[in-house]
Design a protein around this motif. Structure first.
Motif, PDB file in Angstrom:
ATOM      1  N   VAL A 184      25.560  29.870 -18.638  1.00 26.41           N
ATOM      2  CA  VAL A 184      24.821  30.004 -19.874  1.00 26.41           C
ATOM      3  C   VAL A 184      24.257  28.522 -20.231  1.00 26.41           C
ATOM      4  CG1 VAL A 184      25.133  30.155 -22.492  1.00 26.41           C
ATOM      5  CG2 VAL A 184      26.231  31.737 -21.038  1.00 26.41           C
ATOM      6  N   GLY A 185      23.137  28.494 -20.488  1.00 24.20           N
ATOM      7  CA  GLY A 185      22.481  27.303 -20.561  1.00 24.20           C
ATOM      8  C   GLY A 185      21.937  26.478 -19.256  1.00 24.20           C
ATOM      9  N   THR A 186      21.526  25.322 -19.458  1.00 27.13           N
ATOM     10  CA  THR A 186      20.944  24.581 -18.272  1.00 27.13           C
ATOM     11  C   THR A 186      22.270  23.977 -17.482  1.00 27.13           C
ATOM     12  OG1 THR A 186      18.944  24.195 -19.418  1.00 27.13           O
ATOM     13  CG2 THR A 186      19.322  22.900 -17.599  1.00 27.13           C
ATOM     14  N   GLU A 187      22.107  24.192 -16.392  1.00 25.82           N
ATOM     15  CA  GLU A 187      23.318  23.268 -15.591  1.00 25.82           C
ATOM     16  C   GLU A 187      23.229  21.894 -15.590  1.00 25.82           C
ATOM     17  OE1 GLU A 187      25.190  22.974 -11.001  1.00 25.82           O
ATOM     18  OE2 GLU A 187      23.342  24.702 -11.637  1.00 25.82           O
ATOM     19  N   ARG A 188      24.330  21.368 -15.659  1.00 30.04           N
ATOM     20  CA  ARG A 188      24.184  19.724 -15.580  1.00 30.04           C
ATOM     21  C   ARG A 188      25.335  19.026 -14.966  1.00 30.04           C
ATOM     22  NH1 ARG A 188      24.291  17.584 -21.762  1.00 30.04           N
ATOM     23  NH2 ARG A 188      22.902  19.398 -22.189  1.00 30.04           N
ATOM     24  N   GLU A 189      25.020  18.104 -14.548  1.00 26.40           N
ATOM     25  CA  GLU A 189      26.207  17.432 -13.600  1.00 26.40           C
ATOM     26  C   GLU A 189      27.517  16.919 -14.555  1.00 26.40           C
ATOM     27  OE1 GLU A 189      27.046  13.989 -10.507  1.00 26.40           O
ATOM     28  OE2 GLU A 189      24.714  14.317 -10.856  1.00 26.40           O
ATOM     29  N   VAL A 190      28.424  17.053 -14.578  1.00 29.03           N
ATOM     30  CA  VAL A 190      29.853  16.803 -15.459  1.00 29.03           C
ATOM     31  C   VAL A 190      30.396  15.460 -14.551  1.00 29.03           C
ATOM     32  CG1 VAL A 190      29.773  18.887 -16.590  1.00 29.03           C
ATOM     33  CG2 VAL A 190      31.214  18.413 -14.511  1.00 29.03           C
ATOM     34  N   PRO A 191      30.959  14.957 -15.279  1.00 26.36           N
ATOM     35  CA  PRO A 191      31.955  13.781 -14.823  1.00 26.36           C
ATOM     36  C   PRO A 191      33.115  14.430 -13.519  1.00 26.36           C
ATOM     37  CG  PRO A 191      31.560  13.424 -16.854  1.00 26.36           C
ATOM     38  CD  PRO A 191      30.962  14.707 -16.728  1.00 26.36           C
ATOM     39  N   ALA A 192      33.555  13.658 -12.700  1.00 24.46           N
ATOM     40  CA  ALA A 192      34.385  14.266 -11.524  1.00 24.46           C
ATOM     41  C   ALA A 192      35.673  14.710 -12.287  1.00 24.46           C
ATOM     42  CB  ALA A 192      34.591  13.008 -10.770  1.00 24.46           C
ATOM     43  N   GLN A 193      36.093  13.831 -13.332  1.00 19.51           N
ATOM     44  CA  GLN A 193      37.473  14.341 -13.918  1.00 19.51           C
ATOM     45  C   GLN A 193      37.333  15.679 -14.630  1.00 19.51           C
ATOM     46  OE1 GLN A 193      39.130  11.282 -16.738  1.00 19.51           O
ATOM     47  NE2 GLN A 193      41.143  12.264 -16.398  1.00 19.51           N
ATOM     48  N   VAL A 194      35.932  15.591 -15.293  1.00 15.62           N
ATOM     49  CA  VAL A 194      35.755  16.964 -16.326  1.00 15.62           C
ATOM     50  C   VAL A 194      35.899  18.357 -15.358  1.00 15.62           C
ATOM     51  CG1 VAL A 194      34.391  18.078 -17.626  1.00 15.62           C
ATOM     52  CG2 VAL A 194      34.903  15.911 -18.038  1.00 15.62           C
ATOM     53  N   GLY A 195      35.149  18.053 -14.106  1.00 17.83           N
ATOM     54  CA  GLY A 195      34.768  19.253 -13.221  1.00 17.83           C
ATOM     55  C   GLY A 195      36.247  19.611 -12.704  1.00 17.83           C
ATOM     56  N   GLN A 196      37.061  18.509 -12.209  1.00 23.10           N
ATOM     57  CA  GLN A 196      38.151  18.667 -11.693  1.00 23.10           C
ATOM     58  C   GLN A 196      39.320  19.487 -12.616  1.00 23.10           C
ATOM     59  OE1 GLN A 196      40.416  15.281 -10.937  1.00 23.10           O
ATOM     60  NE2 GLN A 196      42.319  16.292 -11.198  1.00 23.10           N
ATOM     61  N   ASN A 197      39.359  19.126 -13.763  1.00 30.21           N
ATOM     62  CA  ASN A 197      40.211  19.822 -14.788  1.00 30.21           C
ATOM     63  C   ASN A 197      39.649  21.132 -15.327  1.00 30.21           C
ATOM     64  OD1 ASN A 197      42.690  17.766 -15.652  1.00 30.21           O
ATOM     65  ND2 ASN A 197      40.612  16.576 -15.522  1.00 30.21           N
ATOM     66  N   LEU A 198      38.479  21.209 -15.142  1.00 30.18           N
ATOM     67  CA  LEU A 198      37.963  22.774 -15.456  1.00 30.18           C
ATOM     68  C   LEU A 198      38.320  23.721 -14.417  1.00 30.18           C
ATOM     69  CD1 LEU A 198      34.465  22.014 -17.063  1.00 30.18           C
ATOM     70  CD2 LEU A 198      36.554  23.015 -18.218  1.00 30.18           C
ATOM     71  N   LEU A 199      38.163  23.316 -13.078  1.00 28.61           N
ATOM     72  CA  LEU A 199      38.596  24.078 -11.943  1.00 28.61           C
ATOM     73  C   LEU A 199      40.107  23.985 -11.945  1.00 28.61           C
ATOM     74  CD1 LEU A 199      36.487  22.324  -8.991  1.00 28.61           C
ATOM     75  CD2 LEU A 199      36.046  24.488 -10.013  1.00 28.61           C
ATOM     76  N   ARG A 200      40.901  23.445 -12.341  1.00 32.08           N
ATOM     77  CA  ARG A 200      42.262  23.630 -12.341  1.00 32.08           C
ATOM     78  C   ARG A 200      42.583  24.623 -13.300  1.00 32.08           C
ATOM     79  NH1 ARG A 200      43.267  22.886  -7.628  1.00 32.08           N
ATOM     80  NH2 ARG A 200      42.994  20.635  -6.567  1.00 32.08           N
ATOM     81  N   ILE A 201      41.770  24.311 -14.667  1.00 30.02           N
ATOM     82  CA  ILE A 201      42.237  25.574 -15.587  1.00 30.02           C
ATOM     83  C   ILE A 201      41.682  26.830 -15.246  1.00 30.02           C
ATOM     84  CG2 ILE A 201      41.337  26.173 -17.846  1.00 30.02           C
ATOM     85  CD1 ILE A 201      41.253  23.417 -18.619  1.00 30.02           C
ATOM     86  N   ALA A 202      40.779  27.077 -14.481  1.00 34.78           N
ATOM     87  CA  ALA A 202      40.162  28.303 -14.010  1.00 34.78           C
ATOM     88  C   ALA A 202      41.183  28.865 -12.929  1.00 34.78           C
ATOM     89  CB  ALA A 202      38.876  28.354 -13.456  1.00 34.78           C
ATOM     90  N   GLN A 203      41.803  27.846 -12.102  1.00 41.17           N
ATOM     91  CA  GLN A 203      42.410  28.318 -11.217  1.00 41.17           C
ATOM     92  C   GLN A 203      43.804  28.859 -11.778  1.00 41.17           C
ATOM     93  OE1 GLN A 203      44.224  25.434  -8.742  1.00 41.17           O
ATOM     94  NE2 GLN A 203      44.764  26.690  -7.122  1.00 41.17           N
ATOM     95  N   GLU A 204      44.305  28.071 -12.663  1.00 39.73           N
ATOM     96  CA  GLU A 204      45.729  28.762 -13.549  1.00 39.73           C
ATOM     97  C   GLU A 204      45.345  30.031 -14.336  1.00 39.73           C
ATOM     98  OE1 GLU A 204      49.358  28.722 -14.948  1.00 39.73           O
ATOM     99  OE2 GLU A 204      48.681  27.215 -13.765  1.00 39.73           O
ATOM    100  N   ALA A 205      44.134  30.130 -14.742  1.00 40.96           N
ATOM    101  CA  ALA A 205      43.891  31.531 -15.622  1.00 40.96           C
ATOM    102  C   ALA A 205      43.594  32.494 -14.574  1.00 40.96           C
ATOM    103  CB  ALA A 205      42.739  31.283 -16.305  1.00 40.96           C
TER     104      ALA A 205
END
Length: 350
Positions: free
Chosen positions: A245-266
């Motif tokens: 949803v929305g226009t894709e934008r580049e996120v900081p490395a730490q944000v991307g890393q933690n969002l991936l870990r949250i997705a993996q956990e879920a």
């Protein structure tokens, strides 16, 4: 000096003056300020008395040295008062001809005995400034050590979360498939045994991939959020489950890393507690934040009994808290996914 009369008085006063000057070597921390004031006042009187009873002019040196120490030992105001008293007493002993040595020294020399208090005060000021610098340096060093310890603990917590995400999840899934294969051996259903074995192999491959992601994350290499999330869903068997949803934008490395870990956990929790349930993932790029929402429907088959580590939700909350975001996790109470589970993380932009 002598053993009777004025000679005995000179000897006694000489010993007293020597003892007063030797006390200069005592550390400041070992001498209370009030005692130092009394001791130095007594020393001034003894020095003036020695000038008065002695017929030699060398006695005034005790007063000179003592006045210098007064400036170093006491605060400026009491030091100046005592130095003035020293000058007046020594000058008075010579001016009023209280002893036989008045003709050796002029009374102005006695008046000058308090002058060394000034370099004594200067030395005290420098010593205090040096002590303040050393204390500041020690305080800064303690603060740096505390900050270093905090950084180490923070990094250890981050590594612990990553190890938990990779090892705990992967090994739990592999163990579950191997137990299933072992149980199916007794039934003789080789097809299902092969299926469970293949699933275990795929989990091993996924674990290796997750380990590589973890190594990249620990090295702080940037992971492409959208591509990595798509690959993660595909490897979990949830194709076309991602909605952007929305226009894709580049996120900081730490944000991307933690969002991936949250997705993996879920996703791991969904596979463990709701096997067969459909999974929907939504990644939203808003003006002020990045939002990740993972929702799974109720299980379509019986979930195997397995004990989790209990650290999954705690780890997710820690990750989001480090980024100043919020996370909610709980059952879905309405809509077509009622009875399922939803995890939603919101990470604001700095």
């Amino acid at each position: 000096m002598g053993f009777s009369g004025r000679g005995l008085a000179v000897a006694v006063l000489f010993v007293i003056n020597c003892a007063v000057l030797l006390a200069r070597t005592l550390p400041e921390t070992d001498v209370p300020p009030r005692f130092a004031l009394y001791w130095l006042t007594f020393g001034i009187v003894a020095a003036a008395a020695l000038i008065g009873v002695s017929s030699s002019g060398s006695g005034y040196l005790f007063a000179f040295f003592l006045a210098g120490h007064i400036g170093y030992r006491l605060e400026a105001r009491p030091a100046l008062v005592l130095a003035l008293l020293c000058s007046l007493l020594c000058a008075g002993a010579l001016y009023f001809r209280l002893g036989p040595g008045y003709h050796v020294l002029p009374w102005t020399v006695g008046l000058a005995t308090g002058i060394p208090v000034l370099p004594g005060i200067v030395r005290r000021g420098r010593q205090q400034a040096l002590r303040a610098v050393l204390e500041a340096a020690e305080s800064a060093e303690r603060a740096a050590r505390a900050e270093a310890r905090t950084a180490v603990l923070t990094e250890r917590s981050r590594i612990a979360r990553d190890v938990h995400d990779v090892l705990a999840h992967s090994l739990a899934g592999i163990n579950m498939q191997l137990e299933l294969a072992d149980a199916l051996l007794d039934t003789g259903d080789l097809e299902k045994v092969r299926e469970a074995n293949d699933k275990a192999h795929s989990l091993v491959k996924e674990s290796l991939k997750q380990a590589q992601w973890t190594v990249h994350a620990l090295r702080e290499d940037a992971l492409p959020l959208l591509e990595s999330l798509t690959a993660m869903l595909a490897s979990s068997g949830h194709h076309d489950a991602l909605t952007v949803v929305g226009t894709e934008r580049e996120v900081p490395a730490q944000v991307g890393q933690n969002l991936l870990r949250i997705a993996q956990e879920a996703l791991t929790n969904a596979a463990r507690h709701a096997p067969g349930g459909e999974v929907a993932v939504e990644l939203a790029f808003a003006d002020s934040s990045t939002e990740l929402r993972i929702r799974n429907r109720p299980a379509t088959r019986t979930a195997p009994v397995s004990a989790g580590s209990g650290m999954g939700l705690i780890g997710m909350r820690e990750r989001v808290a480090l980024l100043g975001g919020t996370i909610t996790a709980g059952p879905v109470t309405e809509g077509p996914d009622q009875g399922g589970w939803q995890v939603e993380a919101v990470i604001p932009y700095e």
